[in-house]
Structures are given as C-alpha cells and as structure tokens.
Write a protein that holds these residues in place. Structure first.
Motif, PDB file in Angstrom:
ATOM      1  N   GLN A 195       0.830  -1.211   0.000  1.00  0.00           N
ATOM      2  CA  GLN A 195       0.000   0.000   0.000  1.00  0.00           C
ATOM      3  C   GLN A 195       0.866   1.264   0.000  1.00  0.00           C
ATOM      4  O   GLN A 195       0.491   2.271  -0.612  1.00  0.00           O
ATOM      5  N   LEU A 223      -3.317  -0.514   9.453  1.00  0.00           N
ATOM      6  CA  LEU A 223      -3.874  -1.538   8.560  1.00  0.00           C
ATOM      7  C   LEU A 223      -4.263  -2.753   9.393  1.00  0.00           C
ATOM      8  O   LEU A 223      -3.401  -3.381  10.019  1.00  0.00           O
ATOM      9  N   VAL A 233      -5.509  -6.509   9.865  1.00  0.00           N
ATOM     10  CA  VAL A 233      -5.585  -7.831   9.216  1.00  0.00           C
ATOM     11  C   VAL A 233      -5.515  -8.877  10.326  1.00  0.00           C
ATOM     12  O   VAL A 233      -4.655  -8.788  11.211  1.00  0.00           O
ATOM     13  N   ASP A 248      -9.642  -1.501   7.235  1.00  0.00           N
ATOM     14  CA  ASP A 248      -9.703  -2.946   7.003  1.00  0.00           C
ATOM     15  C   ASP A 248      -8.787  -3.250   5.809  1.00  0.00           C
ATOM     16  O   ASP A 248      -9.068  -2.799   4.689  1.00  0.00           O
ATOM     17  N   ALA A 249      -7.698  -3.987   6.050  1.00  0.00           N
ATOM     18  CA  ALA A 249      -6.721  -4.243   4.982  1.00  0.00           C
ATOM     19  C   ALA A 249      -6.802  -5.677   4.470  1.00  0.00           C
ATOM     20  O   ALA A 249      -5.812  -6.234   3.990  1.00  0.00           O
ATOM     21  N   THR A 250      -7.991  -6.291   4.571  1.00  0.00           N
ATOM     22  CA  THR A 250      -8.208  -7.617   3.987  1.00  0.00           C
ATOM     23  C   THR A 250      -8.897  -7.441   2.637  1.00  0.00           C
ATOM     24  O   THR A 250      -9.474  -6.394   2.354  1.00  0.00           O
ATOM     25  N   ASP A 261      -8.959  -2.720  -3.482  1.00  0.00           N
ATOM     26  CA  ASP A 261     -10.004  -2.280  -2.549  1.00  0.00           C
ATOM     27  C   ASP A 261      -9.376  -1.674  -1.291  1.00  0.00           C
ATOM     28  O   ASP A 261      -9.873  -0.693  -0.747  1.00  0.00           O
ATOM     29  N   VAL A 262      -8.266  -2.280  -0.839  1.00  0.00           N
ATOM     30  CA  VAL A 262      -7.587  -1.739   0.346  1.00  0.00           C
ATOM     31  C   VAL A 262      -7.054  -0.340   0.031  1.00  0.00           C
ATOM     32  O   VAL A 262      -7.202   0.602   0.826  1.00  0.00           O
ATOM     33  N   THR A 263      -6.453  -0.180  -1.148  1.00  0.00           N
ATOM     34  CA  THR A 263      -5.929   1.144  -1.537  1.00  0.00           C
ATOM     35  C   THR A 263      -7.060   2.171  -1.519  1.00  0.00           C
ATOM     36  O   THR A 263      -6.890   3.285  -0.995  1.00  0.00           O
ATOM     37  N   ARG A 304      -9.768   2.124   0.203  1.00  0.00           N
ATOM     38  CA  ARG A 304     -10.162   2.409   1.596  1.00  0.00           C
ATOM     39  C   ARG A 304      -9.164   3.342   2.266  1.00  0.00           C
ATOM     40  O   ARG A 304      -9.545   4.255   3.003  1.00  0.00           O
TER      41      ARG A 304
END
Ligand code: AP5
Length: 190
Positions: A16, A111, A113, A167-169, A174-176, A178
């Motif tokens: 990220q 992040l 996880v 939420d980094a799952t 999608d994580v980027t 968020r």
C-alpha cells in the motif's frame, strides 16, 4: 502530504505504501527496505542491523532514527513512512525532530488484518521470494515484537487525533481505495 503506516508484518505496508506514494506524488520511505539495502551493501549500518533483522528483533533505535532522518530530509515534497516509527522512543524522537521543522505528519494509518491471514501471506511470500525472516518461527517473533513494541503507538497517535484504522483484507485495489478514502480528511489544503 506526510503519512505514516502503522501495521503488523504482512499487513501490506509495502504494497500500500508504494500505491499511496504514487497517488500523492510523494516518497515511499520503507524502513525495512532501507535496512535490507544497507545489509546488501555490507555498510557499517548493515553490519550492525543484520543479526537483529534475521532474528525478527528490532534494530536499535539510535541507528534507525538516524537513517530515517536523512531520508525525510531528502524528501521535502512529502512522504509516506512504512515501518517507522516502531517504538515509543522512535515516535518521540521523530516528533521532536519534525515539530521544530513544521514537518509532523498528517495521519497515521493502521492496517487491520487478522493474525492467521498475516502468517498465511508471509509464508506464501516465503515460498516465492525467500526473504530470510519469512520463516514461521521468525514470523511469530516479528508478530510478538509488533504487539509489545509497536501496537501501543496506536494509542499514542489516537491521542494526537491523527489515527485512522482501515480494514486491509480483501483485494489490494479495494484496500488502496479504503486507505485513500480514510486519509482524505487529512489532506492539507494547497
Ligand atoms: P519490514 O521490512 O518493515 O518488515 P515487516 O514489518 O515484517 O513487514 P513486511 O515487509 O513483512 O510486510 P508489509 O506489512 O510491508 O506487507 P507487504 O506489503 O510486504 O522490517 C523488517 C525488519 O527490519 C524488522 O523485523 C526489523 O528487524 C527491521 N526494522 C524495520 N523497521 C524498523 C524500525 N523502525 N525499527 C527497528 N527495526 C526495524 O505484504 C506482505 C505479503 O502479503 C506480500 O507477499 C504481498 O504481496 C501480500 N499482500 C499484500 N496485500 C495483500 C492483500 N490485500 N491480500 C493478499 N495478499 C496481500
């Protein structure tokens, strides 16, 4: 824009950090990558850091603080710090240094996880890349060190009003998205 990624091993700081740096046109300063480069170059710092890294322990604060100061100074356009600070001593030294220069960061991104997913990701990477600290025993030690030394910094940054948790799952894209959405409120006016 000055950001910090605070997260356990395998959470996606490197993945990220690269993407967020590209998005904002800022430097991605990854303490682990910088230390691995010093080890590969067999520099004085690398020689001192190598055994700590191989064991999953933290490199002594004084060495890391000095290394990161020079990197930050060389990146006046802004940065995202990945893997620094990791101890209360590093956080306080960084803050004292940055405050007098008007360079404190705008947000610290945590992040999130689950631990079993962290171990799964790192063992998967071990099979592909063979990073020397990606074996199960050292991964467990890195996680324990994170919980004892680094996780408490979340409260420190929450107290300063700069902590956001993400939420980094799931998918990397999608994580980027968020992370970018979470830090939007902290983007400085130009
Ligand atoms: P460092 O290199 O920072 O290692 P780490 O914290 O253990 O983190 P990793 O690089 O393993 O994980 P990451 O969170 O960056 O995740 P990544 O994006 O790579 O530090 C190494 C050592 O250096 C330390 O143990 C210590 O000895 C020393 N050190 C460093 N900083 C220090 C400091 N400040 N003070 C003292 N000592 C210091 O992703 C991991 C894997 O998951 C990859 O394979 C990736 O492709 C995959 N992945 C990423 N996102 C996802 C996703 N959403 N879904 C599935 N897989 C994903």
């Amino acid at each position: 824009m000055r950001l910090l990624l605070l997260a356990p091993p395998g959470a996606g700081k490197g993945t990220q950090g690269t993407r967020i740096a590209e998005h904002y046109g800022i430097a991605h300063l990854a303490a682990g990558d910088l230390l691995r480069a010093e080890v590969a170059a067999n520099s004085e710092l690398g020689k001192q850091a190598a055994s700590f890294m191989a064991a999953g322990e933290l490199v002594p604060d004084a060495l890391v603080i000095e290394m990161m100061r020079s990197q930050v100074t060389d990146s006046p356009q802004g940065w995202i710090l990945d893997g620094f600070p990791r101890t209360r001593a590093q956080a306080e030294a960084a803050y004292a240094w940055a405050a007098v220069r008007g360079m404190t960061f705008h947000a610290a991104v945590y992040l999130e996880v689950p631990e079993d997913e962290l171990v799964r990701r790192l063992l998967e990477r071990a099979a592909v890349q063979g990073r020397s600290d990606d074996n199960e025993a050292t991964i467990r030690r890195r996680l324990a060190v994170f919980h004892s030394e680094t996780e408490p910094l979340a409260e420190y940054y929450r107290g300063r009003g700069v902590l956001v948790s993400v939420d980094a799952t799931g998918e990397v894209d999608d994580v980027t998205a968020r992370v970018l959405s979470a830090v939007e409120q902290f983007v400085p006016a130009t």
